[in-house]
Each structure stands twice: as C-alpha cells, then as structure tokens.
Design a protein around this motif. Sequence first.
Motif, PDB file in Angstrom:
ATOM      1  N   UNK A   5      -0.330 134.294 111.244  1.00 54.62           N
ATOM      2  CA  UNK A   5       0.344 133.002 111.258  1.00 54.62           C
ATOM      3  C   UNK A   5      -0.362 132.045 112.209  1.00 54.62           C
ATOM      4  N   UNK A   6      -0.153 130.765 111.952  1.00 51.92           N
ATOM      5  CA  UNK A   6      -0.697 129.728 112.807  1.00 51.92           C
ATOM      6  C   UNK A   6       0.423 128.757 113.158  1.00 51.92           C
ATOM      7  N   UNK A   7       0.409 128.282 114.398  1.00 55.80           N
ATOM      8  CA  UNK A   7       1.297 127.201 114.816  1.00 55.80           C
ATOM      9  C   UNK A   7       0.412 126.033 115.201  1.00 55.80           C
ATOM     10  N   UNK A  59       1.036 128.820 107.929  1.00 51.59           N
ATOM     11  CA  UNK A  59       1.709 127.969 108.905  1.00 51.59           C
ATOM     12  C   UNK A  59       3.138 128.453 109.119  1.00 51.59           C
ATOM     13  N   UNK A  60       3.495 128.707 110.382  1.00 50.02           N
ATOM     14  CA  UNK A  60       4.841 129.146 110.719  1.00 50.02           C
ATOM     15  C   UNK A  60       5.649 128.056 111.400  1.00 50.02           C
ATOM     16  N   UNK A  61       4.951 127.109 112.051  1.00 55.65           N
ATOM     17  CA  UNK A  61       5.662 126.106 112.845  1.00 55.65           C
ATOM     18  C   UNK A  61       4.672 125.043 113.274  1.00 55.65           C
ATOM     19  N   UNK A  89       9.996 123.362 111.024  1.00 58.41           N
ATOM     20  CA  UNK A  89      10.441 124.717 111.363  1.00 58.41           C
ATOM     21  C   UNK A  89      10.540 125.619 110.139  1.00 58.41           C
ATOM     22  N   UNK A  90      10.363 125.068 108.944  1.00 54.11           N
ATOM     23  CA  UNK A  90      10.424 125.851 107.702  1.00 54.11           C
ATOM     24  C   UNK A  90       9.357 125.338 106.747  1.00 54.11           C
ATOM     25  N   UNK A  91       8.076 125.597 107.058  1.00 50.94           N
ATOM     26  CA  UNK A  91       6.990 125.014 106.262  1.00 50.94           C
ATOM     27  C   UNK A  91       6.981 125.423 104.796  1.00 50.94           C
ATOM     28  N   UNK A  92       7.560 126.568 104.484  1.00 54.23           N
ATOM     29  CA  UNK A  92       7.596 126.973 103.083  1.00 54.23           C
ATOM     30  C   UNK A  92       8.429 126.011 102.247  1.00 54.23           C
ATOM     31  N   UNK A  93       9.432 125.408 102.860  1.00 55.53           N
ATOM     32  CA  UNK A  93      10.345 124.521 102.128  1.00 55.53           C
ATOM     33  C   UNK A  93      10.027 123.054 102.324  1.00 55.53           C
ATOM     34  N   UNK A  94       9.691 122.646 103.544  1.00 56.34           N
ATOM     35  CA  UNK A  94       9.411 121.248 103.860  1.00 56.34           C
ATOM     36  C   UNK A  94       8.123 121.192 104.657  1.00 56.34           C
ATOM     37  N   UNK A  95       7.079 120.632 104.068  1.00 57.86           N
ATOM     38  CA  UNK A  95       5.792 120.502 104.764  1.00 57.86           C
ATOM     39  C   UNK A  95       5.713 119.133 105.431  1.00 57.86           C
TER      40      UNK A  95
END
Length: 539
Positions: free
Chosen positions: A324-326, A372-374, A384-390
């Motif tokens: 993961x990457x922040x 991307x995690x955060x 805080x939820x890149x899978x849903x909102x980029x």
Amino acid sequence: MTPEDWIAHDPDPVTAAELAACSPDELTHRFATPLRFGTAGLRGPVRAGPDAMNLAVVLRASWAVARVLSAHQRSGATVVVGGDARHGSAQFATATAEVFAGAGFSVLLLPEPSPTPVVAFAVRYTGAAAGVQITASHNPASDNGYKVYFDGGIQIIAPIDTEIEEAMADAPPADTIARRPVTPAGDELAARYIARAATVRHSRSGVRVALTPLHGVGGKVAVAVLRAAGFPDIHTVSSQFEPDPDFPTVTFPNPEEPGATDALLELAAEVDADVAIALDPDADRCAVGVCGPQGWRMLSGNETGWLLGDYVLSKLPTARAGGTVVATSVVSSRMLARIAQHYGSRHVEMLTGFKWLARADMPPVGLRHATLAYAYEEAIGYCVDPEAVRDKDGISAAVLACDLVASLRDRGSSIPQALDGLARRHGVHVTDAVTRRVGSPAEAAGVMARLRADPPDQLAGFAVAASDLLHRSGPVTDALEFAGERDGTAVRVVVRPSGTEPKLKCYLEVTRPPSEDLAGDRAEAQRVRQAVADVVRAW
C-alpha cells in the motif's frame, strides 16, 4: 468573439443586459482574460462575460468537454452531472446535462443539490466516462465553478485540461449549442454513496457529534451517513444547517478561516460532544474539533491528517501494508512519511491537489505495484476510501474521525493523547500557514519572481537551500521550497500562489527528533515556527 457578438448570442437575457450596460472599459476588462481551467475546472464570480461563471460560459465549457470526450473515443458514454446550492448552480447543472444529452451522451443528472463526493463516487461507481460538479467549494458566496472528473472519478490533469480549454476557444456561440432536456435521476446513487461511506469505520462504539455544514449541501447527507454508520447522537448548528448560498453567519465559508467554527465549538461545549465536525459548503473537506486541557479547539489539517493516516494504516493486515501507499502533498507535513515507515507502508509526496494525490498509485506520476490506502492535504482534505471515492471526501472522513474518537475512548485515550503518542514516536512536528492576500495573480507572480531571482539563504538563523518545484523532473508546480537544519531542529517552508483565490500561501514546518522532553521540544519548535513566520510575512 467580440463583446457585441457575445452579447448577441448570450442565451441568458439577464447577463446579456448586464454586459450591454457595461462601460467600454469594463467590457474590455471582462473580455481580456477568459476563465482558465485551474483546479480541475473553472472557478470565478457569478456575473456576465467570458471571465466569469454564467450560462454562456457553462454551455461552451460543456460543449468543449463533450468534444474532448468524443475525441478520446467516448462518444455516447455516461456522464454524471451534479451541483451544489450556490447562486446559479441549479441552472448551470441543468444546462450542462442538456449539452451532454444534446451531444449524444447518456446523462445522469443528480436530482437535488449534492455534495461533491457524491458526484466523484457516482462517476466511479457507474463507470461513467466523466462527471461535472457545479461548485466553488469553499470560495466566497459571489463565486461558482465547474469541476470536471474523467475515468475513475478522478479530477482531470494535463493534457486534458488544455484540450478542453482549446476546445472552448473553438466553441460555437452559446445560443447555438445543441441541448436536449434531461430528466433527473432518482436517489439511488446518493443512497449507494451513503451506504458505502458508512462502512469506513472499524469500532462499534458510539460518540456524540456536533456538526455544521456551514450553510452548504453536506448536512443532510452527512447526518444520513453518520446514522447509518452507527452514530445517531448528532447535534447540528441549526443556524448553519440548511443550504444558503449567501453564507450569512460566516465571513468566509471555510472551516479553516478564523471564526467560521465558533458556533460549532459553542454547540459542542453546550451538548458535551465527543467530537465536532465542520464540513465546507460542498462537503469535500472536513475539519475536526476536540476538547483538550484548554477547552475546545479545531485540529489543524495536518494533525487530522496524521491521526487518520495512522488509524487507517493500523487497521491494515501486516501482509497488505507493504503493498500500500499513502500520499501527501508537497505543502503538507512530512510526519505521514514516518508513520508509513513504522507500519511498513510506502509514502509518496505529490503535487498540491487531489488531481495528483488520487494518482499516487498510478504511474507515471505515482508509484508502481502499490495500492492507494489513504491520502491527505493540509487544507483539511482527506481521501479515506480510495476504492470508492478518488478525491477528498469530507463526509467519509467525518465518519472515520468519529470512529477514531470512539476507538480511543474505548482504550481510555483521547485525541490529545494520541497526538502526544505520535510526537513521542515520530518526533515533534509543528506546522503553520501564513497567507498573504494579493490584488491579482500578477501580484502573486511578482513575489514568486522576486524570490526566484534572489532566494533567501537564511530563515530565522537557519541556513536554508532553495528548491524550485517549477524546474524539476516530472510534473511541476509553481512553488518554491526552502529547507535547512541546525542542532537537530529542521525547518521547511513552501511558498506558492493559490490556484483558486487571490492569495500567496506559505506553508511552514518545524521538526525535532523524538526525545523524553516532549513539552520542551514543542516549546522550542513553536519558538522557531514563530520566528520563521515573522520572516515569511515580510516576503
């Protein structure tokens, strides 16, 4: 197009009459510098002329976006359109939808004023080719804007923004652009967003929440999300809850501005809340308030960014952390890099803005072989939820902040104690922002030119080296960085012109390594911060 031609083809009789009544000098001024694509779109005052937000400009911009989509083989694809509750938003959103429909696209027009994160989510959820949100975020009440997302619900970057600008220059007269009526969609997309945003929490305990949407469009959705997430004990600032495009109770509708959250903190103290949440008018930003030894205060954007980042990474399985990457922006604190290292995750520093942060795991601008995690930027923007909102999402960030407070309380801890813990582990990081309002972009450019021509080699007794972010490999930005270190204390200043407002911004960070004397380290870092701030104010 001459002013006379523009007036003759302005489809809005109100703005046509406004231009017709302008003096020759005023007409020259309004036609001298048409609106340019800045932070993923257009932003400016609501009034007549090509240098502002009005129906004619919106029609031409929508025609241009449709043309670029078609040039990229996306003809007939789905486009999501939404708008906030600012002056002109309803008219502009409807007109935008009608232009895309007239160009043969399938259009999902959100049925009522909506938070920006709902549009970003909807583009990603539906697999739409693009999305447009009519909003000026936290700008003054006089402004509005036109924000563009492409594939994956990510804000556009070059060369797409340049292609759209070039297409706008070729757009036909506004009243000749084809439009087709669009029936607004139902509530399903908003319901899907509410259900998803409610899932970002990890604990099951409740907290009492004080909330303000600052007269914006986030109140109703935020309350629905918090309740769905298991936080029903919500108290709202009644005078700021309903959308009002005039933002009557605040000087600037931005939670970061002095006084903007006074009513919220008063409410939090009155109801004995566990956490206070302020959203900006389009709800893509979130400010968090907590009660500490000196009473209620709002956390800085960096403090919230550290806390949420640490919380997100602490909940990742160890096996996932390495993949993961922040991400943070170049003007944000560098503590998240140390937090990521602690958990075995990767950190990347991106250019300012979520059009870059959202691409932190996307080569060539982001890292390869990472997810991307955060991501966060110091201007109270959190993904805080890149899978849903980029993109930055103030509502899902609010859920996670409430969840963090609940989790800490279950362990007999608190936000102030958690900040102390981060400082003991990663060192003291003290941040600040010095903002200088300017009369025009030219004035800001003049200051930047002077600093480039004669960069300071010292800041408050610290020898510093200058780095020009306008002349580096990869994506560039108009910013200068000055950094130096002495006896374990490091200073860093990044200065840049604002992309959305007439401001010159200076971002300060002073760091000291971990030690047993937390109070002493903080006092020394604050002393240095004040000295550096005094220097940059004179720039």
